[in-house]
Design a protein around this motif. Sequence first.
Motif, short mmCIF file in Angstrom:
data_model
loop_
_atom_site.label_atom_id
_atom_site.label_comp_id
_atom_site.label_asym_id
_atom_site.label_seq_id
_atom_site.Cartn_x
_atom_site.Cartn_y
_atom_site.Cartn_z
N UNK A 159 0.86 -1.17 0.00
CA UNK A 159 0.00 0.00 0.00
C UNK A 159 0.90 1.23 0.00
N UNK A 160 0.56 2.18 -0.83
CA UNK A 160 1.38 3.39 -0.96
C UNK A 160 1.15 4.34 0.22
N UNK A 161 2.07 5.27 0.44
CA UNK A 161 1.86 6.28 1.49
C UNK A 161 0.57 7.06 1.25
N UNK A 162 0.30 7.39 0.00
CA UNK A 162 -0.91 8.15 -0.35
C UNK A 162 -2.17 7.38 0.07
N UNK A 163 -2.24 6.12 -0.32
CA UNK A 163 -3.43 5.30 -0.01
C UNK A 163 -3.59 5.10 1.49
N UNK A 164 -2.50 4.76 2.16
CA UNK A 164 -2.54 4.57 3.60
C UNK A 164 -3.04 5.83 4.31
N UNK A 165 -2.45 6.97 3.95
CA UNK A 165 -2.81 8.21 4.63
C UNK A 165 -4.25 8.61 4.35
N UNK A 166 -4.67 8.50 3.09
CA UNK A 166 -6.06 8.85 2.73
C UNK A 166 -7.06 8.00 3.49
N UNK A 167 -6.82 6.71 3.50
CA UNK A 167 -7.78 5.81 4.17
C UNK A 167 -7.87 6.09 5.66
N UNK A 168 -6.73 6.28 6.30
CA UNK A 168 -6.78 6.52 7.74
C UNK A 168 -7.32 7.90 8.08
N UNK A 169 -7.10 8.90 7.23
CA UNK A 169 -7.70 10.22 7.46
C UNK A 169 -9.22 10.11 7.40
N UNK A 170 -9.73 9.33 6.45
CA UNK A 170 -11.18 9.15 6.32
C UNK A 170 -11.73 8.34 7.49
N UNK A 171 -11.07 7.25 7.83
CA UNK A 171 -11.53 6.42 8.96
C UNK A 171 -11.55 7.24 10.24
N UNK A 172 -10.53 8.06 10.45
CA UNK A 172 -10.46 8.89 11.66
C UNK A 172 -11.65 9.85 11.70
N UNK A 173 -11.99 10.43 10.56
CA UNK A 173 -13.13 11.36 10.50
C UNK A 173 -14.46 10.62 10.73
N UNK A 174 -14.61 9.45 10.14
CA UNK A 174 -15.84 8.67 10.31
C UNK A 174 -16.02 8.30 11.78
N UNK A 175 -14.95 7.90 12.43
CA UNK A 175 -15.08 7.52 13.84
C UNK A 175 -15.34 8.74 14.74
N UNK A 176 -14.91 9.93 14.29
CA UNK A 176 -15.31 11.14 15.02
C UNK A 176 -16.83 11.25 15.01
N UNK A 177 -17.44 10.96 13.85
CA UNK A 177 -18.90 11.02 13.74
C UNK A 177 -19.55 10.06 14.72
N UNK A 178 -19.04 8.83 14.79
CA UNK A 178 -19.60 7.86 15.72
C UNK A 178 -19.48 8.33 17.16
N UNK A 179 -18.32 8.88 17.50
CA UNK A 179 -18.12 9.38 18.86
C UNK A 179 -19.05 10.55 19.16
#
Length: 156
Positions: A1-21
């Motif tokens: 997995x590239x740095x771009x893909x890794x960072x994009x996915x985790x930035x999105x996951x972090x934001x989605x979990x903010x919504x859940x919290x």
Amino acid sequence: MSPRTLFRRLALIEAVTWTLLLIGMVLKYVTATTELGVRIGGGLHGLAFLAYVAATVYVAIDGRWTAARAALGLASAVIPYATLPFERSAERRGLLADRWRLGPGAGGTGEAPRTGVERLLAATLRRPVATVVIGAVVVLAVFAALLVVGPPVPRG
């Protein structure tokens, strides 16, 4: 997995979990209906936060980000949804690569590490499965330690 893909996915996951919290906090503190949303959303967000922090450190070291840029990337995880605009900004500035600079062989440029930290990163990129397993164990250990410590207690 590239740095771009890794960072994009985790930035999105972090934001989605903010919504859940945040939904969990509304259910607990505004409607006083349940605490379950905070427990589940908070736990998921905690894991996502730690994974995003680890990914930010990896991508920053590999991409030779300035200390200020890396600190801004880390700080973006603390503010709800700030990881998304930070990720877009990093992309526009060319900070997210398609290949790991310190990665092995054809997967990266094969550039020689210059510092001890870069050597450690390069070693982990040569063994991605072991790195993910060890990383998951470390993140879960930190998460478990934080659960033992418990949530912050309001003063007064």
